[in-house]
Write an enzyme that holds these catalytic residues in place. Structure first.
Site, PDB file in Angstrom:
ATOM      1  NE  ARG A  40      27.983  14.637  44.062  1.00 42.02           N
ATOM      2  CZ  ARG A  40      28.825  15.309  43.292  1.00 42.02           C
ATOM      3  NH1 ARG A  40      29.981  14.826  42.978  1.00 42.02           N
ATOM      4  NH2 ARG A  40      28.495  16.504  42.828  1.00 42.02           N
TER       5      ARG A  40
ATOM      6  CD  GLU B 231      50.674  13.222  47.815  1.00 41.25           C
ATOM      7  OE1 GLU B 231      51.448  13.502  46.898  1.00 41.25           O
ATOM      8  OE2 GLU B 231      50.984  12.564  48.835  1.00 41.25           O
TER       9      GLU B 231
ATOM     10  CG  ASP C  99      38.185  12.090  41.698  1.00 39.95           C
ATOM     11  OD1 ASP C  99      38.258  13.003  42.554  1.00 39.95           O
ATOM     12  OD2 ASP C  99      38.812  12.142  40.623  1.00 39.95           O
ATOM     13  CB  SER C 100      32.798  14.063  40.507  1.00 35.22           C
ATOM     14  OG  SER C 100      32.949  15.002  41.541  1.00 35.22           O
TER      15      SER C 100
HETATM   16  P1  IMP Z   1      35.720  16.150  43.792  1.00 31.78           P
HETATM   17  O1  IMP Z   1      35.068  14.941  43.226  1.00 31.78           O
HETATM   18  O2  IMP Z   1      35.208  16.482  45.147  1.00 31.78           O
HETATM   19  O3  IMP Z   1      37.223  16.077  43.708  1.00 31.78           O
HETATM   20  O4  IMP Z   1      35.234  17.393  42.903  1.00 31.78           O
HETATM   21  C1  IMP Z   1      35.880  17.824  41.754  1.00 31.78           C
HETATM   22  C2  IMP Z   1      35.363  19.144  41.235  1.00 31.78           C
HETATM   23  O5  IMP Z   1      34.482  18.865  40.137  1.00 31.78           O
HETATM   24  C3  IMP Z   1      34.541  20.010  42.174  1.00 31.78           C
HETATM   25  O6  IMP Z   1      35.333  20.842  42.955  1.00 31.78           O
HETATM   26  C4  IMP Z   1      33.706  20.832  41.187  1.00 31.78           C
HETATM   27  O7  IMP Z   1      34.458  21.896  40.706  1.00 31.78           O
HETATM   28  C5  IMP Z   1      33.477  19.849  40.056  1.00 31.78           C
HETATM   29  N1  IMP Z   1      32.183  19.151  40.250  1.00 31.78           N
HETATM   30  C6  IMP Z   1      31.990  17.851  40.610  1.00 31.78           C
HETATM   31  N2  IMP Z   1      30.676  17.573  40.698  1.00 31.78           N
HETATM   32  C7  IMP Z   1      30.022  18.720  40.406  1.00 31.78           C
HETATM   33  C8  IMP Z   1      28.629  19.063  40.365  1.00 31.78           C
HETATM   34  O8  IMP Z   1      27.709  18.270  40.631  1.00 31.78           O
HETATM   35  N3  IMP Z   1      28.369  20.347  40.022  1.00 31.78           N
HETATM   36  C9  IMP Z   1      29.319  21.253  39.732  1.00 31.78           C
HETATM   37  N4  IMP Z   1      30.619  21.001  39.787  1.00 31.78           N
HETATM   38  C10 IMP Z   1      30.978  19.729  40.114  1.00 31.78           C
END
Ligand code: IMP
Length: 190
Positions: free
Chosen positions: A175, A37, A67-68
């Site tokens: 990343r 969550e 997390d990104s």
């Molecule tokens: P999470 O880290 O998997 O929660 O990703 C968060 C969101 O950030 C993703 O769904 C994308 O919309 C965006 N995002 C994260 N990294 C990238 C990337 O390398 N390219 C494009 N969008 C990204």
């Protein structure tokens, strides 16, 4: 060395394993039931939440989570933590960024990635962060990658991340930078 990577997305696992190819680490998916969550208020908190959830279902294994998101300066850092749920489909997310930025001349943006590594007792061993600077394009370009890649022009180039090959993106992305720091740390554990 096997480390659980806190994701339910096999594509993301593959990307992480490609970036770390050549290191002594193999990343594997968490056991069944992984369902974090993500209600933290920072990238750091959310990556810790994901790492702890991976540890909950894969007890006794080292766990790594990331997390990104995309932070746009003129939008006060939005979509930021909400990058994944900023609008419905990915095309709608891209359209929303382009229309919200239309009145602004400052198009500076950055991708951020925070990673958290837990040891086999579930304690935090290391946190790493990677950033990729750039700006939001006026219109989308490129077919590679995912998410906001088609509108993110990488600083020092005139290419969007979606114009780049996977190999090139995996050398310069937020990343890749966070993972490279993390792998250097993991090397010291041997
Ligand atoms: P999470 O880290 O998997 O929660 O990703 C968060 C969101 O950030 C993703 O769904 C994308 O919309 C965006 N995002 C994260 N990294 C990238 C990337 O390398 N390219 C494009 N969008 C990204």
């Amino acid at each position: 060395m096997k480390i659980v990577f806190a994701t339910g997305n096999p594509h993301k696992l593959q990307e992480i394993n490609e970036i770390s190819n050549g290191s002594a680490v193999e990343f594997v998916l968490p056991n069944e039931g992984f369902n974090p969550e993500e209600n933290g208020s920072t990238f750091e908190e959310n990556s810790l939440i994901k790492a702890q959830e991976a540890f909950r279902v894969s007890t006794g294994m080292m766990c790594l989570a990331d997390d990104s998101g995309l932070c746009v300066e003129a939008l006060n850092g939005a979509p930021g933590l909400h990058s994944a749920r900023y609008a419905g489909t990915q095309q709608e997310k891209i359209d929303k960024i382009l229309s919200e930025l239309a009145p602004h001349t400052n198009r500076k943006a950055k991708f951020i990635c925070v990673m958290t590594l837990l040891d086999t007792d579930g304690e935090v061993l290391h946190v790493s962060k990677g950033e990729c600077q750039g700006e939001i394009a006026k219109s989308q370009s490129g077919k590679n990658g995912f998410g906001y890649d088609p509108v993110f022009i990488v600083e020092g180039t005139n290419l969007t991340m979606a114009d780049m090959s996977e190999d090139v993106k995996n050398k310069i992305s937020h990343r890749a930078k966070a993972l490279s720091d993390m792998l250097s740390f993991i090397e010291t554990l041997k």
